[in-house]
Motif scaffolding. Structure first.
Motif, PDB file in Angstrom:
ATOM      1  N   ASN A 163       5.585   4.514   2.076  1.00  0.00           N
ATOM      2  CA  ASN A 163       6.099   5.621   2.901  1.00  0.00           C
ATOM      3  C   ASN A 163       7.026   5.118   3.991  1.00  0.00           C
ATOM      4  O   ASN A 163       8.097   5.678   4.228  1.00  0.00           O
ATOM      5  N   GLN A 164       6.590   4.048   4.660  1.00  0.00           N
ATOM      6  CA  GLN A 164       7.412   3.515   5.749  1.00  0.00           C
ATOM      7  C   GLN A 164       8.758   2.992   5.216  1.00  0.00           C
ATOM      8  O   GLN A 164       9.810   3.192   5.828  1.00  0.00           O
ATOM      9  N   SER A 220       0.845  -1.204   0.000  1.00  0.00           N
ATOM     10  CA  SER A 220       0.000   0.000   0.000  1.00  0.00           C
ATOM     11  C   SER A 220       0.878   1.251   0.000  1.00  0.00           C
ATOM     12  O   SER A 220       2.106   1.174   0.184  1.00  0.00           O
ATOM     13  N   GLN A 221       0.218   2.402  -0.167  1.00  0.00           N
ATOM     14  CA  GLN A 221       0.947   3.673  -0.148  1.00  0.00           C
ATOM     15  C   GLN A 221       1.646   3.874   1.198  1.00  0.00           C
ATOM     16  O   GLN A 221       2.790   4.328   1.257  1.00  0.00           O
ATOM     17  N   SER A 222       0.962   3.492   2.299  1.00  0.00           N
ATOM     18  CA  SER A 222       1.577   3.717   3.613  1.00  0.00           C
ATOM     19  C   SER A 222       2.782   2.788   3.814  1.00  0.00           C
ATOM     20  O   SER A 222       3.765   3.153   4.460  1.00  0.00           O
ATOM     21  N   ASP A 223       2.727   1.575   3.211  1.00  0.00           N
ATOM     22  CA  ASP A 223       3.899   0.680   3.270  1.00  0.00           C
ATOM     23  C   ASP A 223       5.079   1.341   2.555  1.00  0.00           C
ATOM     24  O   ASP A 223       6.213   1.314   3.045  1.00  0.00           O
TER      25      ASP A 223
END
Lengths: 231, 264
Positions: B129-130, B124-127
């Motif tokens: 980012n992390q 995902s997008q948040s993955d």
């Protein structure tokens, strides 16, 4: 400034109830060339490790002039794991010596220092060749250059010539002697090779199982050397 | 292909991974640590299943397990005489734990497959980012310790003589390795970490005589593998890991061949 670079007083080290170095007290003059000789197990490497600060003496003191922090030590050990697939070039191997928490690339001053030390050790021609494919003598010169790159006050050669043929040994020592005379670097040469020690050094320190001897190199008798010589 | 968000995410993530693995991999190879890297990835598998079990993301689970175990391995000492054995012990223990947590969390076998062999669909997008944040941290720390790490990795004898703090450098590097393993596992999976952390750097060694060029080449080899692998995976619907592994192995065999020709 004191004309000494280091002095030991009443030094000994205990290893599994065996005492070595026998209350060693000696002075090392700045700019001198001292050969440390003696049979295996008398404490030559122990003395080197104490000087390098890798080992604390069981008893006695070691003092540097003016102090330990301001003395830079270059060390050329006997063994190194450089196989024929070792990837770094001679130049990049020597440059490893510029360590510390600094920017990853070399500064202009460091690059100049690197160039100079490659010239001094006659490595310019093979500077870009991989170290893994260099000859034994060239490798040993590269180890020497790495130790010299930081402009040491004291250069320790720990049986660094042991694996070389007689001609390469002499060439390496001739180079070290020249640097000793030209730059004033103090040399501590640990060796089994008495003729080589006699040819190049000013003084000797003979370590024996029950004592030690210090003196000008021309007074070193081969008979004193109980371990025999390995030329 | 780029009209799908998951493919865009996969390309961004794999680009970051190839860069980090190129940097870290050069030191993994020179410090002779491929086996430890493989073990850390197995520990990562246990961490991911632990994450699922307690309800956090697999990446966070991996981070917790790999970072703690890398510090433990560092403290146990990396003496070659017992390194392999202690790593075997830790590896066995953690794979066992991974199986246990998977069973306890009642997830289907496809979860295990995703962790072990990687999955591009689930990023995902948040993955992403992390991953970016973790990768930037790894690269920044690497730059700070670069000179000492280089000395300690390419000439430990000389580094010791010049008072480089090998113990500290080793532990910092192990933690960086743990972070890299956790990030890389998201694409290629825990079992195939070493194709990105070892092979590009091992190949680069034969084409370059400086550490910085080795890093640059390792990054390039890694990028070729992940970009081409993702594309081939997309058009064939076969696992991406298979393509990346095949490409990286081909580059490595070509490098060995090149080396043989040069030596002759």
């Amino acid at each position: 400034m004191s004309d000494l670079i280091l002095e030991t007083h009443d030094l000994w080290e205990e290893f599994s109830e065996k005492k070595i170095l026998n209350n060693l007290s000696f002075k090392l003059k700045r700019g001198s060339f001292l050969s440390v000789v003696g049979e295996n197990g008398v404490g030559k490497t122990t003395l080197v490790r104490i000087i390098l600060g890798q080992l604390k003496p069981t008893h006695g003191t070691i003092k540097f002039f003016p102090n330990r922090k301001s003395i830079r030590i270059g060390y050329v050990p006997q063994f190194r794991n450089i196989d024929d697939e070792y990837p770094l070039s001679v130049k990049n191997f020597v440059a490893l010596s510029f360590s510390g928490y600094k920017l990853p690339w070399l500064s202009r001053q460091e690059r100049q220092q690197l160039k100079l030390v490659l010239q001094e050790t006659d490595l310019e021609k093979i500077a870009n060749e991989p170290l893994g494919r260099a000859s034994g003598g060239e490798k040993q010169r590269a180890y020497l250059a790495q130790a010299l790159a930081v402009r040491p006050d004291l250069l320790i050669l720990d049986e660094s010539t042991a694996s070389l043929d007689p001609i390469s040994k002499e060439n390496l020592l001739r180079l070290v002697k020249k640097l000793n005379v030209d730059t004033g670097v103090t040399v501590l040469f640990v060796t089994h090779d008495i003729p080589l020690a006699k040819q190049f050094s000013d003084e000797y320190l003979l370590l024996q199982p029950n004592g030690y001897e210090v003196g000008p190199i021309d007074q070193l008798q081969v008979a004193d050397y109980e371990g025999g010589q390995h030329v | 292909m780029f009209s799908f968000e998951f493919m865009r995410n996969a390309y961004v993530a794999s680009t970051i991974i190839a860069i980090v693995c190129g940097f870290v991999g050069v030191f993994v190879v020179s410090r002779n640590m491929p086996f430890l890297t493989h073990t850390l990835s197995e520990i990562g598998f246990a961490g991911a299943s632990f994450g699922m079990f307690i309800g956090i993301t697999p990446l966070n689970g991996m981070l917790i397990f790999t970072v703690i175990s890398s510090i433990l391995v560092g403290k146990m000492g990396t003496k070659s005489s017992r390194r392999e054995n202690s790593i075997s012990a830790i590896s066995g223990l953690f794979i066992g734990l991974g199986v246990l947590f998977l069973a306890l969390s009642n997830k289907s076998a496809s979860y295990a497959t995703n962790i072990l062999f990687g999955s591009v669909v689930g990023i995902s997008q948040s993955d992403v980012n992390q991953m970016v944040i973790l990768s930037v941290i790894v690269l920044l720390v690497l730059l700070v310790i670069y000179r000492n790490l280089k000395f300690d990795s390419f000439d430990p004898v000389g580094a010791k003589a010049q008072h480089v703090n090998s113990g500290l450098i080793s532990i910092i590097f192990l933690v960086l390795l743990a972070l890299s393993v956790s990030v890389a596992a998201q694409i290629v999976g825990a079992l195939l970490i070493f194709i990105l952390l070892t092979l590009p750097a091992a190949s680069a060694k034969y084409f370059s005589h400086s550490v910085s060029k080795m890093i640059a080449l390792a990054v390039v080899f890694g990028l070729i593998g992940v970009w081409l692998g993702l594309y081939l995976g997309y058009i064939t619907n076969w696992p991406v890991s298979f393509f990346i592994a095949t490409i990286e192995c081909s580059i490595y065999f070509a490098a060995l061949g090149f080396n043989r020709i040069m030596q002759n």
